[in-house]
Scaffold this active site. Structure first.
Site, PDB file in Angstrom:
ATOM      1  N   THR A   1       0.787  -1.050   0.010  1.00 57.17           N
ATOM      2  CA  THR A   1      -0.082   0.099   0.204  1.00 57.17           C
ATOM      3  C   THR A   1       0.890   1.157  -0.006  1.00 57.17           C
ATOM      4  O   THR A   1       1.873   1.190   0.475  1.00 57.17           O
ATOM      5  CB  THR A   1      -1.020   0.186   1.473  1.00 57.17           C
ATOM      6  OG1 THR A   1       0.151   0.237   2.389  1.00 57.17           O
ATOM      7  CG2 THR A   1      -1.742  -1.197   1.200  1.00 57.17           C
TER       8      THR A   1
ATOM      9  N   GLU B   1      -5.727  -3.929  -0.698  1.00 57.59           N
ATOM     10  CA  GLU B   1      -5.948  -5.023   0.331  1.00 57.59           C
ATOM     11  C   GLU B   1      -7.143  -6.108  -0.378  1.00 57.59           C
ATOM     12  O   GLU B   1      -7.400  -7.142   0.409  1.00 57.59           O
ATOM     13  CB  GLU B   1      -6.293  -4.747   1.741  1.00 57.59           C
ATOM     14  CG  GLU B   1      -5.055  -3.956   2.572  1.00 57.59           C
ATOM     15  CD  GLU B   1      -4.997  -2.601   2.100  1.00 57.59           C
ATOM     16  OE1 GLU B   1      -5.342  -2.085   1.189  1.00 57.59           O
ATOM     17  OE2 GLU B   1      -4.499  -1.801   3.034  1.00 57.59           O
TER      18      GLU B   1
ATOM     19  N   TRP C   1     -20.033  14.478  11.661  1.00 58.77           N
ATOM     20  CA  TRP C   1     -18.972  14.316  10.323  1.00 58.77           C
ATOM     21  C   TRP C   1     -19.676  15.139   9.220  1.00 58.77           C
ATOM     22  O   TRP C   1     -20.741  14.886   9.003  1.00 58.77           O
ATOM     23  CB  TRP C   1     -18.905  12.853  10.140  1.00 58.77           C
ATOM     24  CG  TRP C   1     -18.267  11.932  11.052  1.00 58.77           C
ATOM     25  CD1 TRP C   1     -17.578  12.592  12.174  1.00 58.77           C
ATOM     26  CD2 TRP C   1     -18.092  10.470  11.153  1.00 58.77           C
ATOM     27  NE1 TRP C   1     -17.069  11.383  12.919  1.00 58.77           N
ATOM     28  CE2 TRP C   1     -17.157  10.176  12.179  1.00 58.77           C
ATOM     29  CE3 TRP C   1     -18.515   9.917  10.286  1.00 58.77           C
ATOM     30  CZ2 TRP C   1     -16.657   8.957  12.476  1.00 58.77           C
ATOM     31  CZ3 TRP C   1     -17.943   8.196  10.472  1.00 58.77           C
ATOM     32  CH2 TRP C   1     -17.284   7.834  11.531  1.00 58.77           C
TER      33      TRP C   1
ATOM     34  N   LYS D   1     -14.713  16.564  11.348  1.00 56.33           N
ATOM     35  CA  LYS D   1     -15.275  16.618  12.467  1.00 56.33           C
ATOM     36  C   LYS D   1     -15.608  17.933  13.143  1.00 56.33           C
ATOM     37  O   LYS D   1     -14.810  18.570  13.670  1.00 56.33           O
ATOM     38  CB  LYS D   1     -14.742  15.607  13.517  1.00 56.33           C
ATOM     39  CG  LYS D   1     -14.534  14.397  13.037  1.00 56.33           C
ATOM     40  CD  LYS D   1     -13.571  13.418  13.905  1.00 56.33           C
ATOM     41  CE  LYS D   1     -13.402  12.242  13.325  1.00 56.33           C
ATOM     42  NZ  LYS D   1     -11.936  12.243  12.585  1.00 56.33           N
TER      43      LYS D   1
HETATM   44  P1  ADP Z   1      -3.607   3.185  -1.077  1.00 61.23           P
HETATM   45  O1  ADP Z   1      -2.286   2.715  -1.680  1.00 61.23           O
HETATM   46  O2  ADP Z   1      -3.703   4.625  -1.165  1.00 61.23           O
HETATM   47  O3  ADP Z   1      -4.126   2.589   0.185  1.00 61.23           O
HETATM   48  P2  ADP Z   1      -5.583   1.789  -2.566  1.00 61.23           P
HETATM   49  O4  ADP Z   1      -5.546   1.947  -4.049  1.00 61.23           O
HETATM   50  O5  ADP Z   1      -5.501   0.817  -1.832  1.00 61.23           O
HETATM   51  O6  ADP Z   1      -4.270   2.776  -2.451  1.00 61.23           O
HETATM   52  O7  ADP Z   1      -6.514   3.026  -2.022  1.00 61.23           O
HETATM   53  C1  ADP Z   1      -7.876   2.270  -1.380  1.00 61.23           C
HETATM   54  C2  ADP Z   1      -8.767   3.502  -1.108  1.00 61.23           C
HETATM   55  O8  ADP Z   1      -8.865   4.405  -2.116  1.00 61.23           O
HETATM   56  C3  ADP Z   1     -10.085   3.028  -0.604  1.00 61.23           C
HETATM   57  O9  ADP Z   1      -9.995   2.566   0.839  1.00 61.23           O
HETATM   58  C4  ADP Z   1     -10.838   4.370  -0.975  1.00 61.23           C
HETATM   59  O10 ADP Z   1     -10.675   5.097   0.308  1.00 61.23           O
HETATM   60  C5  ADP Z   1     -10.331   4.869  -1.813  1.00 61.23           C
HETATM   61  N1  ADP Z   1     -11.249   4.584  -3.334  1.00 61.23           N
HETATM   62  C6  ADP Z   1     -11.141   3.912  -4.060  1.00 61.23           C
HETATM   63  N2  ADP Z   1     -12.041   3.538  -4.993  1.00 61.23           N
HETATM   64  C7  ADP Z   1     -12.717   4.891  -4.612  1.00 61.23           C
HETATM   65  C8  ADP Z   1     -13.940   5.372  -5.016  1.00 61.23           C
HETATM   66  N3  ADP Z   1     -14.515   4.972  -6.183  1.00 61.23           N
HETATM   67  N4  ADP Z   1     -14.336   6.372  -4.429  1.00 61.23           N
HETATM   68  C9  ADP Z   1     -14.041   7.033  -3.145  1.00 61.23           C
HETATM   69  N5  ADP Z   1     -12.792   6.319  -2.712  1.00 61.23           N
HETATM   70  C10 ADP Z   1     -12.189   5.376  -3.309  1.00 61.23           C
END
Ligand code: ADP
Length: 542
Positions: A186, A331, A444, A439
């Site tokens: 990640t 993940e 929220w 917040k």
């Molecule tokens: P990182 O390496 O930044 O964790 P990921 O590609 O695993 O990258 O990112 C996952 C996160 O990206 C999700 O938990 C969510 O917060 C955000 N995300 C992914 N797709 C969307 C979407 N369509 N709309 C909003 N948030 C998204």
């Protein structure tokens, strides 16, 4: 009583074997780092991948060894996807946009044995090679003619020479489908990056499920150009789901600007693509500014961060491109949900259909999800109540590589770190990442909603909303905005634009205009950087 079906392990190599045998003439077209266009077929790709797998064995790469790549989307990277995993080793894709120190950390943490890289990254590799303690050899992804002169990398190998040393008669080994196939870290916006270790089984099941019509809907009639990089979450599984479907595959290499992408879309007849919103911004701007239209491009998946409604409207209404909004994470291999309509939505007026399509969508088969409150109690699917989003399924991590982060599951569910609502039809809508939620007075405020409204203003190119300290309310929203080139827009006008679109107390307290927003290695706006930059910002309401 046990079933009497063949017990055939679900191995990654089986996907390419299938494509070579049953869609052998389908093409893989790549724009190379060298600048030219390379084309061959699944049949060629599989033969070279097998030969490379044999060459890897010759180097002493054993089952479970990590082989790292630092490469763009291209046919040689595709060969590594199959040769490394197919031979039983673990493909470790690394995001070249990460900081060199982070890259070295990741390679050392994963104990990578070999590192394959595109020539664009030669200077970076030269700088970090001596810090990569476990790496026994570096391989440049090129032919002999393009090999760099002897430099700072001792024993640098040439990819094409290495491949040629392999045995063309090599056969894919069969082993337990639960063996590790690939590793992806990640981006670690907080703390050190952590590795998600995919298995052959999880990769094949994810490819299978994500290709279905309610997911990415890939078929043998498609020409697919993954803009999403193969160095992050396996390009959303497309290097597996596209050959599984027999579709033609087009790789853009390093040329991800609007003009280069448009030209490749047109030249190769691309019908389907996938990428994060920031990439579409460049392509859409190029197309709109030059009065162009797509002649074959009909559908795209947008995810990784929320697809701004204004972007969706332009693609659908002006450019005739269907948008599938999708959500997932590293993940989760990564696909969790995709947004396509139900049969009964056909009767709805277009505006109401669009409201459904703006959501992140429906779980694809294999993924289960729920929202819970702070105490872990499940919340209703009413489309209004929001809570922490938890998921489970055969392609969701059960823990991080080498035990980082400890026991991460909650009663067998993986906490995503996202805050969301789910409606009675099962459509997920992401309110925010929990660390980005604003917040205000114990309540929220979701930043995504506010950003979407700002980006629907014609003078706004990009917007990000962050919480800034407030003496009375703890935090209040601050909007950071990049205007469209040449557009005039005052703070008051933009704030007035929110009137009637959200509850009054959600309206941001202030707007700052800036030239660019900080974008991270995966193309997402870095809110943590923005929070740092504006932590001392004095709101007019404070
Ligand atoms: P990182 O390496 O930044 O964790 P990921 O590609 O695993 O990258 O990112 C996952 C996160 O990206 C999700 O938990 C969510 O917060 C955000 N995300 C992914 N797709 C969307 C979407 N369509 N709309 C909003 N948030 C998204």
């Amino acid at each position: 009583m046990m079933g009497q079906m063949m017990d055939q392990p679900l191995l990654v190599s089986g996907i390419l074997e299938f494509a070579a045998r049953h869609h052998g003439a389908s093409e893989i077209v790549s724009r190379r780092v060298e600048g030219d266009i390379h084309r061959y077929t699944y049949r060629d790709c599989e033969a070279r991948a097998r030969r490379l797998a044999s060459a890897l064995q010759g180097l002493g790469v054993a089952m479970g060894d990590r082989v790292a790549t630092l490469a763009w989307n291209g046919y040689r990277h595709m060969e590594l996807y199959y040769a490394v995993s197919g031979s039983g080793a673990v493909l470790h894709t690394i995001n070249p946009r990460l900081h060199p120190e982070q890259i070295a950390y990741i390679i050392n943490h994963a104990e990578g044995r070999y590192l394959f890289f595109d020539l664009s990254f030669l200077p970076a590799i030269e700088a970090m090679a001596r810090h990569c303690k476990t790496v026994k050899g570096f391989v440049a992804l090129c032919g002999r003619a393009a090999m760099p002169a002897d430099g700072a990398i001792p024993g640098l190998m040439c990819y094409e020479d290495l491949l040629e040393s392999g045995d063309p008669g090599y056969a894919w080994p069969q082993f337990d489908e639960r063996c590790a196939a690939a590793l992806c870290y990640t981006s670690g916006t907080t703390g050190n990056p952590k590795g998600a270790l995919y298995s052959h089984r999880s990769t094949v099941l994810h490819a299978y499920a994500s290709a279905m019509p309610n997911g990415l809907n890939v078929s043998a009639r498609d020409t697919v150009l993954p803009v999403v990089p193969m160095f992050h979450v396996n390009a959303w599984g497309l290097p597996y789901s596209v050959p599984l479907s027999g579709a033609k595959l087009v790789f853009p290499g390093p040329a991800l600007d609007g003009k280069s992408l448009y030209e490749l879309f047109e030249a190769e007849g691309v019908t389907f693509s996938a990428g994060v919103p920031t990439v579409w911004l460049g392509l859409i701007n190029h197309v709109m500014q030059h009065g162009l239209r797509f002649s074959t491009f009909r559908r795209t998946v947008i995810g990784g961060s929320a697809c701004p409604p204004a972007m969706m409207d332009t693609l659908i209404d002006e450019l005739d491109v269907e948008v599938v909004h999708a959500w997932g994470m590293t993940e989760m291999s990564p696909l969790g949900t995709a947004c396509t309509l139900l049969g009964r939505h056909a009767a709805l007026p277009p505006a109401q259909q669009r409201a459904v399509l703006r959501k992140q969508g429906h779980a694809i088969y294999g993924v289960d999800m729920k929202i819970v409150d702070d105490d872990g109690s499940e919340l209703p699917w009413d489309g209004a109540t929001y809570g922490h989003l938890l998921v489970k399924g055969p392609w969701v991590v059960s823990g991080y590589f080498r035990g980082e982060g400890g026991d991460i599951l909650q009663d067998g569910w993986f906490p995503t770190g996202d805050v969301a609502t789910i409606d009675p039809d099962g459509y997920l809508m992401i309110t925010d990442r929990s660390k980005d939620v604003i917040k205000s007075g114990g309540e929220w405020i979701g930043s995504i909603d506010l950003e979407n409204i700002a980006m629907s203003h014609p003078a706004v190119l990009q917007a990000a909303c962050i919480g800034v300290a407030h003496p009375k309310w703890d935090e209040r929203p601050l909007l950071v905005v990049v205007k469209r080139p040449g557009a005039a827009l005052a703070r008051e006008e933009l704030l007035g634009f929110f009137e009637g679109k959200v509850a009054k107390w959600w309206i941001p307290d202030d707007v700052v205009f800036t030239d660019a927003l900080p974008v991270g290695g995966t193309g997402k706006i870095q809110k943590n950087k923005l929070r740092e930059a504006y932590q001392g910002h004095r709101l007019p309401t404070a």
